[in-house]
Scaffold this motif. Sequence first.
Motif, mmCIF file in Angstrom:
data_model
loop_
_atom_site.group_PDB
_atom_site.id
_atom_site.type_symbol
_atom_site.label_atom_id
_atom_site.label_comp_id
_atom_site.label_asym_id
_atom_site.label_seq_id
_atom_site.Cartn_x
_atom_site.Cartn_y
_atom_site.Cartn_z
ATOM 1 N N TYR A 1 0.837 -1.199 0.000
ATOM 2 C CA TYR A 1 0.000 0.000 0.000
ATOM 3 C C TYR A 1 0.879 1.259 0.000
ATOM 4 O O TYR A 1 0.953 1.982 0.988
ATOM 5 C CB TYR A 1 -0.940 0.015 1.215
ATOM 6 N N PRO A 2 1.602 1.528 -1.102
ATOM 7 C CA PRO A 2 2.377 2.771 -1.160
ATOM 8 C C PRO A 2 1.428 3.964 -1.268
ATOM 9 O O PRO A 2 0.311 3.842 -1.770
ATOM 10 C CB PRO A 2 3.213 2.609 -2.431
ATOM 11 N N MET A 3 1.855 5.100 -0.774
ATOM 12 C CA MET A 3 0.993 6.291 -0.729
ATOM 13 C C MET A 3 1.442 7.338 -1.746
ATOM 14 O O MET A 3 2.617 7.656 -1.850
ATOM 15 C CB MET A 3 1.052 6.911 0.670
ATOM 16 N N TRP A 4 0.473 7.866 -2.505
ATOM 17 C CA TRP A 4 0.757 9.006 -3.370
ATOM 18 C C TRP A 4 0.237 10.276 -2.693
ATOM 19 O O TRP A 4 -0.629 10.215 -1.816
ATOM 20 C CB TRP A 4 0.111 8.845 -4.751
ATOM 21 N N PHE A 5 0.764 11.421 -3.084
ATOM 22 C CA PHE A 5 0.232 12.690 -2.595
ATOM 23 C C PHE A 5 0.455 13.768 -3.650
ATOM 24 O O PHE A 5 1.369 13.665 -4.476
ATOM 25 C CB PHE A 5 0.844 13.093 -1.242
ATOM 26 N N GLY A 6 -0.439 14.757 -3.653
ATOM 27 C CA GLY A 6 -0.378 15.775 -4.693
ATOM 28 C C GLY A 6 -1.204 16.998 -4.363
ATOM 29 O O GLY A 6 -1.767 17.121 -3.273
ATOM 30 N N ILE A 7 -1.288 17.909 -5.330
ATOM 31 C CA ILE A 7 -1.954 19.203 -5.161
ATOM 32 C C ILE A 7 -3.297 19.204 -5.880
ATOM 33 O O ILE A 7 -3.410 18.703 -7.001
ATOM 34 C CB ILE A 7 -1.070 20.340 -5.709
ATOM 35 N N PHE A 8 -4.296 19.800 -5.225
ATOM 36 C CA PHE A 8 -5.638 19.946 -5.794
ATOM 37 C C PHE A 8 -6.108 21.393 -5.640
ATOM 38 O O PHE A 8 -5.706 22.088 -4.711
ATOM 39 C CB PHE A 8 -6.631 19.035 -5.056
#
Length: 271
Positions: free
Chosen positions: A247-254
């Motif tokens: 379960y690797p985690m992604w993250f980003g801008i919204f």
Amino acid sequence: MKRRCLLLVSALGVGLAAVEAVAETWPTRPIKAIVPIAAGSVIDIVPRVVFEQLTTQLGQAIVVENRPGAGQTMGASAVARSEPDGYTLLVNSSAHAIAPALHANLSYHPARDFSAVVPLGITPFVLVVRPDRGFRTVGDLVAAANARPGTFNFSSPGVGSASHLSAERFRLGAGVAAVHVPFKGGAEMMTEVIAGRIDFAFLALGAALPMIRDGKLAALAVNSATRSSALPDVPTIRQAGFSDAEYPMWFGIFLPARAPREIVEKLHRET
């Protein structure tokens, strides 16, 4: 009718020109970036590094506001309700996409109410324990937990967080009965593992690495598909014998969904 059509086309043209002009001059004042988790986590640290450079490029400060709570949904809800003018953005993780499955009365929709701007990264989580617990492998931890069903616990920075879901996926895949203990942030949950009051946790690699190198935490596995170059001797969760726990985690801008497309694209390019 013909005259009305011409007026309508003219009005649309003026409107589009105005939007393009706004995007050209944006930003003209500081931007607020809401991070829906406490300071000190990877979702907080990496964006701050990115925003430092973006501040230089855009000519306006990007001010981070940590707004933790309700599995990262409080901060996301605030951005969904904000003015869609490009001056309030959200940094969120894979927990953002999963929120509707966990919260029956969510006040926003992750897809409909947001425009995804740009990914900032993807990180594995590392399964950590206190070194003096004597667990050398993931199998040791599982065997000890199964020997005393219901007595083990694990921590996270909140219900629905990527850390929580990483641990739940592992718990279910390994058939381990353990109690979830949520905290307000990553630093607090890590402190409790080091203190020995929490049996295990899944921490974002960047946040856990200093404590692992200092010998305050022992790393048993990473939950990505491949080993981490930062911890080459630590196996993946699959290599440790648990194939259904990645379960690797992604993250980003919204940005809010109604933010002008030109601003979304400009922020994407600059990031």
